[in-house]
Design a protein around this motif. Structure first.
Motif, PDB file in Angstrom:
ATOM      1  N   GLU A 124       0.822  -1.212   0.000  1.00  0.00           N
ATOM      2  CA  GLU A 124       0.000   0.000   0.000  1.00  0.00           C
ATOM      3  C   GLU A 124       0.856   1.264   0.000  1.00  0.00           C
ATOM      4  O   GLU A 124       0.362   2.356  -0.274  1.00  0.00           O
ATOM      5  CB  GLU A 124      -0.921   0.005   1.217  1.00  0.00           C
ATOM      6  CG  GLU A 124      -1.940  -1.139   1.211  1.00  0.00           C
ATOM      7  CD  GLU A 124      -2.776  -1.164   2.479  1.00  0.00           C
ATOM      8  OE1 GLU A 124      -2.676  -0.191   3.266  1.00  0.00           O
ATOM      9  OE2 GLU A 124      -3.499  -2.147   2.688  1.00  0.00           O
ATOM     10  N   MET A 125       2.133   1.123   0.336  1.00  0.00           N
ATOM     11  CA  MET A 125       3.040   2.278   0.346  1.00  0.00           C
ATOM     12  C   MET A 125       3.602   2.574  -1.040  1.00  0.00           C
ATOM     13  O   MET A 125       4.269   3.589  -1.242  1.00  0.00           O
ATOM     14  CB  MET A 125       4.207   2.024   1.307  1.00  0.00           C
ATOM     15  CG  MET A 125       3.811   1.734   2.733  1.00  0.00           C
ATOM     16  SD  MET A 125       5.283   1.404   3.763  1.00  0.00           S
ATOM     17  CE  MET A 125       4.520   0.629   5.199  1.00  0.00           C
ATOM     18  N   VAL A 126       3.357   1.677  -2.002  1.00  0.00           N
ATOM     19  CA  VAL A 126       3.918   1.830  -3.338  1.00  0.00           C
ATOM     20  C   VAL A 126       2.962   2.641  -4.213  1.00  0.00           C
ATOM     21  O   VAL A 126       1.814   2.241  -4.403  1.00  0.00           O
ATOM     22  CB  VAL A 126       4.157   0.451  -3.995  1.00  0.00           C
ATOM     23  CG1 VAL A 126       4.877   0.629  -5.335  1.00  0.00           C
ATOM     24  CG2 VAL A 126       4.956  -0.450  -3.058  1.00  0.00           C
ATOM     25  N   PRO A 127       3.385   3.779  -4.738  1.00  0.00           N
ATOM     26  CA  PRO A 127       2.494   4.600  -5.566  1.00  0.00           C
ATOM     27  C   PRO A 127       2.272   3.966  -6.936  1.00  0.00           C
ATOM     28  O   PRO A 127       3.154   3.286  -7.470  1.00  0.00           O
ATOM     29  CB  PRO A 127       3.260   5.916  -5.707  1.00  0.00           C
ATOM     30  CG  PRO A 127       4.701   5.503  -5.617  1.00  0.00           C
ATOM     31  CD  PRO A 127       4.738   4.372  -4.631  1.00  0.00           C
ATOM     32  N   GLU A 128       1.093   4.185  -7.494  1.00  0.00           N
ATOM     33  CA  GLU A 128       0.853   3.759  -8.866  1.00  0.00           C
ATOM     34  C   GLU A 128       1.430   4.817  -9.805  1.00  0.00           C
ATOM     35  O   GLU A 128       1.475   5.996  -9.473  1.00  0.00           O
ATOM     36  CB  GLU A 128      -0.640   3.571  -9.104  1.00  0.00           C
ATOM     37  CG  GLU A 128      -1.227   2.399  -8.329  1.00  0.00           C
ATOM     38  CD  GLU A 128      -2.685   2.152  -8.676  1.00  0.00           C
ATOM     39  OE1 GLU A 128      -3.280   3.012  -9.374  1.00  0.00           O
ATOM     40  OE2 GLU A 128      -3.212   1.103  -8.255  1.00  0.00           O
ATOM     41  N   ASN A 290      15.332   4.251 -11.507  1.00  0.00           N
ATOM     42  CA  ASN A 290      16.601   4.498 -10.814  1.00  0.00           C
ATOM     43  C   ASN A 290      16.740   5.925 -10.296  1.00  0.00           C
ATOM     44  O   ASN A 290      17.307   6.144  -9.221  1.00  0.00           O
ATOM     45  CB  ASN A 290      17.777   4.166 -11.737  1.00  0.00           C
ATOM     46  CG  ASN A 290      17.843   2.689 -12.073  1.00  0.00           C
ATOM     47  OD1 ASN A 290      17.471   1.842 -11.270  1.00  0.00           O
ATOM     48  ND2 ASN A 290      18.306   2.371 -13.275  1.00  0.00           N
ATOM     49  N   ASP A 291      16.235   6.899 -11.052  1.00  0.00           N
ATOM     50  CA  ASP A 291      16.408   8.303 -10.664  1.00  0.00           C
ATOM     51  C   ASP A 291      15.349   8.793  -9.682  1.00  0.00           C
ATOM     52  O   ASP A 291      15.622   9.676  -8.866  1.00  0.00           O
ATOM     53  CB  ASP A 291      16.381   9.210 -11.901  1.00  0.00           C
ATOM     54  CG  ASP A 291      17.577   8.993 -12.806  1.00  0.00           C
ATOM     55  OD1 ASP A 291      18.472   8.227 -12.407  1.00  0.00           O
ATOM     56  OD2 ASP A 291      17.613   9.579 -13.905  1.00  0.00           O
ATOM     57  N   PRO A 295      14.604   5.322  -5.213  1.00  0.00           N
ATOM     58  CA  PRO A 295      15.061   6.066  -4.025  1.00  0.00           C
ATOM     59  C   PRO A 295      13.901   6.558  -3.161  1.00  0.00           C
ATOM     60  O   PRO A 295      13.958   6.479  -1.932  1.00  0.00           O
ATOM     61  CB  PRO A 295      15.846   7.240  -4.623  1.00  0.00           C
ATOM     62  CG  PRO A 295      16.252   6.783  -5.978  1.00  0.00           C
ATOM     63  CD  PRO A 295      15.133   5.918  -6.460  1.00  0.00           C
ATOM     64  N   THR A 296      12.830   7.060  -3.813  1.00  0.00           N
ATOM     65  CA  THR A 296      11.677   7.563  -3.064  1.00  0.00           C
ATOM     66  C   THR A 296      10.971   6.444  -2.317  1.00  0.00           C
ATOM     67  O   THR A 296      10.571   6.605  -1.155  1.00  0.00           O
ATOM     68  CB  THR A 296      10.683   8.250  -4.016  1.00  0.00           C
ATOM     69  OG1 THR A 296      11.351   9.331  -4.680  1.00  0.00           O
ATOM     70  CG2 THR A 296       9.486   8.798  -3.256  1.00  0.00           C
ATOM     71  N   LEU A 297      10.813   5.297  -2.979  1.00  0.00           N
ATOM     72  CA  LEU A 297      10.132   4.168  -2.352  1.00  0.00           C
ATOM     73  C   LEU A 297      10.907   3.662  -1.142  1.00  0.00           C
ATOM     74  O   LEU A 297      10.318   3.381  -0.083  1.00  0.00           O
ATOM     75  CB  LEU A 297       9.946   3.039  -3.368  1.00  0.00           C
ATOM     76  CG  LEU A 297       9.224   1.784  -2.869  1.00  0.00           C
ATOM     77  CD1 LEU A 297       7.839   2.128  -2.338  1.00  0.00           C
ATOM     78  CD2 LEU A 297       9.125   0.754  -3.988  1.00  0.00           C
ATOM     79  N   LEU A 298      12.219   3.551  -1.283  1.00  0.00           N
ATOM     80  CA  LEU A 298      13.026   3.070  -0.161  1.00  0.00           C
ATOM     81  C   LEU A 298      12.966   4.048   1.009  1.00  0.00           C
ATOM     82  O   LEU A 298      12.863   3.631   2.173  1.00  0.00           O
ATOM     83  CB  LEU A 298      14.475   2.854  -0.603  1.00  0.00           C
ATOM     84  CG  LEU A 298      15.404   2.196   0.430  1.00  0.00           C
ATOM     85  CD1 LEU A 298      14.827   0.873   0.925  1.00  0.00           C
ATOM     86  CD2 LEU A 298      16.795   1.993  -0.145  1.00  0.00           C
ATOM     87  N   GLU A 299      12.995   5.344   0.711  1.00  0.00           N
ATOM     88  CA  GLU A 299      12.875   6.346   1.772  1.00  0.00           C
ATOM     89  C   GLU A 299      11.514   6.247   2.463  1.00  0.00           C
ATOM     90  O   GLU A 299      11.409   6.424   3.685  1.00  0.00           O
ATOM     91  CB  GLU A 299      13.066   7.752   1.194  1.00  0.00           C
ATOM     92  CG  GLU A 299      14.515   8.134   0.938  1.00  0.00           C
ATOM     93  CD  GLU A 299      15.354   8.098   2.207  1.00  0.00           C
ATOM     94  OE1 GLU A 299      14.901   8.606   3.250  1.00  0.00           O
ATOM     95  OE2 GLU A 299      16.457   7.524   2.157  1.00  0.00           O
ATOM     96  N   LEU A 422      13.097  -4.018  -5.432  1.00  0.00           N
ATOM     97  CA  LEU A 422      12.364  -2.773  -5.662  1.00  0.00           C
ATOM     98  C   LEU A 422      11.763  -2.740  -7.069  1.00  0.00           C
ATOM     99  O   LEU A 422      10.649  -2.256  -7.274  1.00  0.00           O
ATOM    100  CB  LEU A 422      13.269  -1.563  -5.439  1.00  0.00           C
ATOM    101  CG  LEU A 422      13.722  -1.318  -3.998  1.00  0.00           C
ATOM    102  CD1 LEU A 422      14.662  -0.125  -3.928  1.00  0.00           C
ATOM    103  CD2 LEU A 422      12.539  -1.114  -3.063  1.00  0.00           C
ATOM    104  N   THR A 423      12.507  -3.274  -8.039  1.00  0.00           N
ATOM    105  CA  THR A 423      11.979  -3.359  -9.407  1.00  0.00           C
ATOM    106  C   THR A 423      10.738  -4.236  -9.442  1.00  0.00           C
ATOM    107  O   THR A 423       9.720  -3.885 -10.062  1.00  0.00           O
ATOM    108  CB  THR A 423      13.045  -3.930 -10.363  1.00  0.00           C
ATOM    109  OG1 THR A 423      14.143  -3.023 -10.430  1.00  0.00           O
ATOM    110  CG2 THR A 423      12.479  -4.124 -11.762  1.00  0.00           C
TER     111      THR A 423
END
Length: 432
Positions: A124-128, A290-291, A295-299, A422-423
């Protein structure tokens, strides 16, 4: 033996114990009796060595072994009281106190366990998001580049001045303050103007030259130039233009497609365009991942997934950061830290937040990899290193051995796991 346990949090615990001397003596006796059956002592048959002879021969070593056995008992009983399995421990237990007197040994042991991470809502934290859109113009532009790469340089049919895109055949000789420098000269060098192959300003001044013309090209080496002797220096190059070649344009048609799709059944231009579009979509998606997205998802995961961290792992991460910082410090600065425990501790604390974030991210990725059934084995790591080494013209085996001997393989493997997991998570949310 007295045991006291304290579960500090879900990832850290402490075991305190008072080991009586009588327990150590019993252990010494037990170990000595075992040795009587296996020890070889001159003058005695194997298995017939008296206990007192064993004690005399092995002395302090028996005591050390007896204390080690007592410490193992402390750990086992402490873990039982804490209801922690030995397999749940991370790293080695750390003996923080070992006070020995005539009657007893007072010991404190700190332990760390794998954090408990709640992954119930991680999806649920992953944006579409949407796939990048590749236009016909994007495809046409890539085809132009592919066609340009296939073009060949030929001598000019009609004489004119050199221009961007030409291959200029030049002699050049560079000097700084009138002195020639090593590597600054060449004969009949083919320089593609506008390619950025030479230092800034050089190619621009060759543009406009005509065949047999001589010219002094004045440039300045960048401050970041690889050679310290040349970096930031003004240089003068004596340039002679011997010839100009222009690139013959390759038409983008079925013949071009057939050459690019050699070995494939469908060699049509439409198929080439389709494959180019897929490649551009892949490149654009990889760049987006990658750009921005990864990074945003991991944060996001690091910020929202709160759990206790094994303290010694955080301290190890701080040590790594501190050593990295020390490598950039002067000897005077390092000496100052050696002389002041307070200043050293103050510097260590500046790395704590980043260390905690890094450790938290590592455990999150590890847990997500398990949940997503993502693995990266040693063979996959080897293949990746081999491929990158070959891309850079290096010996793959030597590159792999270098990383292995330096102890970098686990870090490379973890980085590959992070990228893969993450991919996979992002792919599950992509909108066509």
């Amino acid at each position: 033996m007295k045991i006291k346990t304290n579960k500090i949090d879900s990832a850290n615990a402490k075991i305190e114990a008072e080991i009586p001397k009588s327990m150590i003596d019993e252990n010494v006796e037990k170990i000595a009796k075992k040795l009587t059956k296996t020890a070889s002592v001159q003058g005695f048959r194997k298995g017939k060595v008296p206990v007192n002879v064993i004690k005399k021969q092995y002395g302090e070593r028996l005591v050390q072994d007896a204390e080690s056995e007592a410490l193992r008992e402390v750990l086992n009983r402490g873990l039982d009281e804490l209801k922690i399995a030995m397999s749940a421990l991370i790293g080695e237990p750390n003996i923080t106190q070992f006070n020995k007197d005539a009657d007893k040994i007072e010991v404190s042991v700190t332990i760390a366990t794998r954090p408990e991470i709640d992954l119930e809502n991680y999806k649920e934290m992953v944006p579409e998001f949407q796939k990048p859109v590749i236009s016909d113009e994007d495809v046409a532009s890539r085809l132009e580049k592919l066609a340009d790469a296939q073009g060949k340089f030929v001598d000019l049919k009609e004489q004119r001045a050199a221009q961007n895109g030409d291959s200029a055949i030049i002699d050049f000789e560079g000097s700084i303050d009138g002195e020639l420098f090593e590597g600054g000269a060449a004969k009949e060098f083919a320089l593609v103007l506008g390619s950025g192959q030479f230092i800034p300003g050089f190619e621009e001044q060759v543009v406009g030259m005509t065949i047999d013309e001589e010219k002094v090209v004045n440039v300045k080496f960048p401050e970041s130039y690889g050679s310290e002797k040349l970096a930031g220096k003004d240089a003068a190059f004596k340039v002679t233009l011997h010839g100009i070649q222009e690139k013959v344009k390759v038409e983008i048609d079925d013949a071009f497609a057939a050459k690019m799709l050699a070995g494939q059944d469908d060699k049509s231009l439409e198929n080439l365009k389709s494959q180019v579009k897929k490649q551009l979509e892949y490149e654009a998606l990889a760049k987006l991942y990658n750009d921005e997205l990864k990074p945003t998802l991991l944060e996001t995961f690091v910020a929202k997934m709160q759990f206790d961290l094994p303290e010694f792992v955080v301290e190890q991460e701080i040590d790594v950061a501190l050593n990295r910082k020390a490598s950039t410090m002067s000897e005077e600065e390092i000496q100052e830290l050696r002389q002041s425990a307070d200043k050293l501790q103050e510097l260590r604390e500046t790395f704590r937040d980043d260390a905690q974030r890094s450790v938290r991210a590592t455990f999150i990725i590890d847990a997500l990899a398990t949940a997503e059934k993502v693995r990266v084995d040693e063979n996959e790591v080897m293949q990746t290193i081999y491929y990158e080494a070959m891309q850079m013209g290096q010996d793959p085996r030597l590159a792999y051995d270098k990383y292995k001997n330096a102890g970098y393989l686990p870090a490379i493997q973890m980085s590959m796991v992070e990228d893969k997991v993450l991919t996979q998570i992002l792919n599950s949310k992509i909108e066509a």
